[in-house]
Write a protein that holds these residues in place. Structure first.
Motif, PDB file in Angstrom:
ATOM      1  N   ALA A  21      13.427  -1.038   3.389  1.00  0.00           N
ATOM      2  CA  ALA A  21      12.144  -1.159   4.226  1.00  0.00           C
ATOM      3  C   ALA A  21      11.700  -2.557   4.542  1.00  0.00           C
ATOM      4  N   VAL A  22      12.183  -3.511   3.498  1.00  0.00           N
ATOM      5  CA  VAL A  22      11.746  -4.881   3.882  1.00  0.00           C
ATOM      6  C   VAL A  22      12.728  -5.479   4.846  1.00  0.00           C
ATOM      7  N   LEU A  23      14.059  -5.038   4.961  1.00  0.00           N
ATOM      8  CA  LEU A  23      15.067  -5.620   5.960  1.00  0.00           C
ATOM      9  C   LEU A  23      14.654  -5.682   7.636  1.00  0.00           C
ATOM     10  N   PRO A  24      14.568  -6.724   8.153  1.00  0.00           N
ATOM     11  CA  PRO A  24      14.494  -6.630   9.852  1.00  0.00           C
ATOM     12  C   PRO A  24      15.427  -5.613  10.441  1.00  0.00           C
ATOM     13  N   ILE A  25      14.922  -5.016  11.377  1.00  0.00           N
ATOM     14  CA  ILE A  25      15.645  -4.151  11.890  1.00  0.00           C
ATOM     15  C   ILE A  25      15.777  -2.759  11.412  1.00  0.00           C
ATOM     16  N   ALA A  26      16.255  -2.735  10.252  1.00  0.00           N
ATOM     17  CA  ALA A  26      16.291  -1.339   9.565  1.00  0.00           C
ATOM     18  C   ALA A  26      14.774  -0.811   9.420  1.00  0.00           C
ATOM     19  N   GLU A  27      14.067  -1.649   8.508  1.00  0.00           N
ATOM     20  CA  GLU A  27      12.680  -1.373   8.370  1.00  0.00           C
ATOM     21  C   GLU A  27      12.526  -0.019   7.939  1.00  0.00           C
ATOM     22  N   LEU A  28      11.320   0.771   8.345  1.00  0.00           N
ATOM     23  CA  LEU A  28      11.324   2.125   7.894  1.00  0.00           C
ATOM     24  C   LEU A  28      11.990   3.142   8.537  1.00  0.00           C
ATOM     25  N   ARG A  29      12.707   2.776   9.666  1.00  0.00           N
ATOM     26  CA  ARG A  29      13.563   3.461  10.506  1.00  0.00           C
ATOM     27  C   ARG A  29      14.897   3.866   9.669  1.00  0.00           C
ATOM     28  N   GLY A  30      15.211   2.834   8.801  1.00  0.00           N
ATOM     29  CA  GLY A  30      16.445   3.120   7.942  1.00  0.00           C
ATOM     30  C   GLY A  30      15.967   3.722   6.632  1.00  0.00           C
ATOM     31  N   SER A  31      14.880   3.293   6.071  1.00  0.00           N
ATOM     32  CA  SER A  31      14.456   3.531   4.599  1.00  0.00           C
ATOM     33  C   SER A  31      14.101   5.178   4.485  1.00  0.00           C
ATOM     34  N   LEU A  32      13.473   5.258   5.490  1.00  0.00           N
ATOM     35  CA  LEU A  32      12.976   6.923   5.263  1.00  0.00           C
ATOM     36  C   LEU A  32      13.996   7.917   5.213  1.00  0.00           C
ATOM     37  N   PRO A  33      14.769   7.949   6.050  1.00  0.00           N
ATOM     38  CA  PRO A  33      15.898   8.663   6.170  1.00  0.00           C
ATOM     39  C   PRO A  33      16.632   8.753   5.018  1.00  0.00           C
ATOM     40  N   ASN A  54       8.016  -1.936   4.116  1.00  0.00           N
ATOM     41  CA  ASN A  54       7.721  -2.532   5.422  1.00  0.00           C
ATOM     42  C   ASN A  54       6.747  -3.384   5.476  1.00  0.00           C
ATOM     43  N   MET A  55       5.535  -3.235   4.760  1.00  0.00           N
ATOM     44  CA  MET A  55       4.590  -4.234   5.137  1.00  0.00           C
ATOM     45  C   MET A  55       4.528  -5.484   4.255  1.00  0.00           C
ATOM     46  N   PHE A  56       5.321  -5.573   3.233  1.00  0.00           N
ATOM     47  CA  PHE A  56       5.604  -6.697   2.340  1.00  0.00           C
ATOM     48  C   PHE A  56       5.703  -7.929   3.213  1.00  0.00           C
ATOM     49  N   PRO A  57       6.737  -8.056   3.996  1.00  0.00           N
ATOM     50  CA  PRO A  57       6.931  -9.326   4.715  1.00  0.00           C
ATOM     51  C   PRO A  57       5.653  -9.629   5.674  1.00  0.00           C
ATOM     52  N   VAL A  58       4.863  -8.818   6.188  1.00  0.00           N
ATOM     53  CA  VAL A  58       3.933  -8.858   7.333  1.00  0.00           C
ATOM     54  C   VAL A  58       2.876 -10.051   6.829  1.00  0.00           C
ATOM     55  N   GLY A 116       9.433  -3.045  15.276  1.00  0.00           N
ATOM     56  CA  GLY A 116       8.631  -2.747  13.934  1.00  0.00           C
ATOM     57  C   GLY A 116       7.752  -3.838  13.659  1.00  0.00           C
ATOM     58  N   ALA A 117       7.685  -3.832  12.376  1.00  0.00           N
ATOM     59  CA  ALA A 117       6.414  -4.880  11.732  1.00  0.00           C
ATOM     60  C   ALA A 117       6.903  -6.110  11.874  1.00  0.00           C
ATOM     61  N   VAL A 133      -6.926  -8.799  12.107  1.00  0.00           N
ATOM     62  CA  VAL A 133      -6.693  -7.979  13.196  1.00  0.00           C
ATOM     63  C   VAL A 133      -5.232  -7.498  13.357  1.00  0.00           C
ATOM     64  N   ALA A 134      -4.221  -8.563  13.189  1.00  0.00           N
ATOM     65  CA  ALA A 134      -2.918  -8.507  13.414  1.00  0.00           C
ATOM     66  C   ALA A 134      -2.437  -7.626  12.154  1.00  0.00           C
ATOM     67  N   PHE A 135      -2.963  -7.897  10.916  1.00  0.00           N
ATOM     68  CA  PHE A 135      -2.381  -7.025  10.026  1.00  0.00           C
ATOM     69  C   PHE A 135      -3.008  -5.670   9.974  1.00  0.00           C
ATOM     70  N   LEU A 136      -4.080  -5.393  10.310  1.00  0.00           N
ATOM     71  CA  LEU A 136      -4.477  -3.978  10.233  1.00  0.00           C
ATOM     72  C   LEU A 136      -3.969  -3.040  11.485  1.00  0.00           C
ATOM     73  N   ALA A 137      -3.667  -3.873  12.642  1.00  0.00           N
ATOM     74  CA  ALA A 137      -2.985  -3.268  13.882  1.00  0.00           C
ATOM     75  C   ALA A 137      -1.375  -2.933  13.275  1.00  0.00           C
ATOM     76  N   ILE A 138      -0.857  -3.869  12.628  1.00  0.00           N
ATOM     77  CA  ILE A 138       0.527  -3.594  11.997  1.00  0.00           C
ATOM     78  C   ILE A 138       0.725  -2.454  11.365  1.00  0.00           C
ATOM     79  N   LEU A 139      -0.301  -2.333  10.101  1.00  0.00           N
ATOM     80  CA  LEU A 139      -0.547  -1.375   9.244  1.00  0.00           C
ATOM     81  C   LEU A 139      -0.603   0.099   9.870  1.00  0.00           C
ATOM     82  N   GLY A 140      -1.361   0.222  10.829  1.00  0.00           N
ATOM     83  CA  GLY A 140      -1.595   1.326  11.711  1.00  0.00           C
ATOM     84  C   GLY A 140      -0.307   1.714  12.282  1.00  0.00           C
ATOM     85  N   GLY A 141       0.309   0.623  13.103  1.00  0.00           N
ATOM     86  CA  GLY A 141       1.602   0.893  13.651  1.00  0.00           C
ATOM     87  C   GLY A 141       2.763   1.576  12.717  1.00  0.00           C
ATOM     88  N   VAL A 142       2.783   0.923  11.656  1.00  0.00           N
ATOM     89  CA  VAL A 142       3.761   1.262  10.500  1.00  0.00           C
ATOM     90  C   VAL A 142       3.407   2.854  10.000  1.00  0.00           C
TER      91      VAL A 142
END
Length: 191
Positions: A21-33, A54-58, A116-117, A133-142
């Protein structure tokens, strides 16, 4: 280490999900499946681990990227990398520029590669958005992206087919947009 090596490493499944989930590109699209379909985790646990990972690096990107950028851009190779990265991110951040926090939320919410994030955090940094503002928008998107990917993962092969069709449509639309944009430029330069 590749994904197969990570899966066979003997690490706890929860830690593997967090790492992916932390990795760029994979993020949650890879970790959830992986969490749902490979490790058979209950979906609430998979979503929680994935969103946290996914939110760790944000906050790190939003708060410290300026320092990292200024430090590393002195090296020619890193300066070229940052020029490419900023150029790519600026090209992809039109919706964020236009709609600010709401645009950032929807940009991150679309579970496609490079939306992603990580990319959202870089776009927020480049556009000078305030941290919260950015953190909460990204969290909502995630969270929205997690809901979409979880639904697709729970559907198994049907979800994979739906995701494949969606990615195919996105690729065709992107390619059409590139060619359409080039045609417009050529037409304008001829006139």
């Amino acid at each position: 280490m590749d994904l197969r090596g990570l899966l066979d490493s003997g690490l706890a499944h929860e830690l593997i999900v967090l790492i992916v989930a932390v990795l760029p590109i994979a993020e949650l699209r890879g970790s959830l499946p992986i969490a749902i379909n490979v490790f058979n985790m209950p979906w609430p646990q998979a979503v929680l681990l994935t969103v946290v990972g996914n939110m760790f690096p944000v906050p790190i990107i939003l708060l410290f990227f300026e320092f990292v950028y200024r430090t590393l851009k002195r090296f020619r190779l890193m300066d070229r990398f940052f020029n490419w990265l900023f150029s790519y991110t600026r090209r992809k951040s039109g919706v964020i520029e236009k709609y600010h926090a709401v645009g950032l939320l929807f940009f991150v919410a679309v579970p496609l590669p490079f939306t992603g994030a990580w990319t959202g955090s870089l776009a927020a940094f480049l556009l000078g958005m305030r941290f919260w503002v950015a953190f909460l928008a990204i969290l909502g998107g995630v969270i929205i992206a997690a809901a979409v990917v979880t639904t697709l993962a729970l559907l198994g092969w049907v979800g994979a087919a739906i995701a494949g069709v969606g990615l195919g449509v996105a690729a065709v639309v992107t390619i059409f947009g590139v060619f359409r944009g080039r045609r417009t430029v050529v037409t304008k330069s001829v006139m």
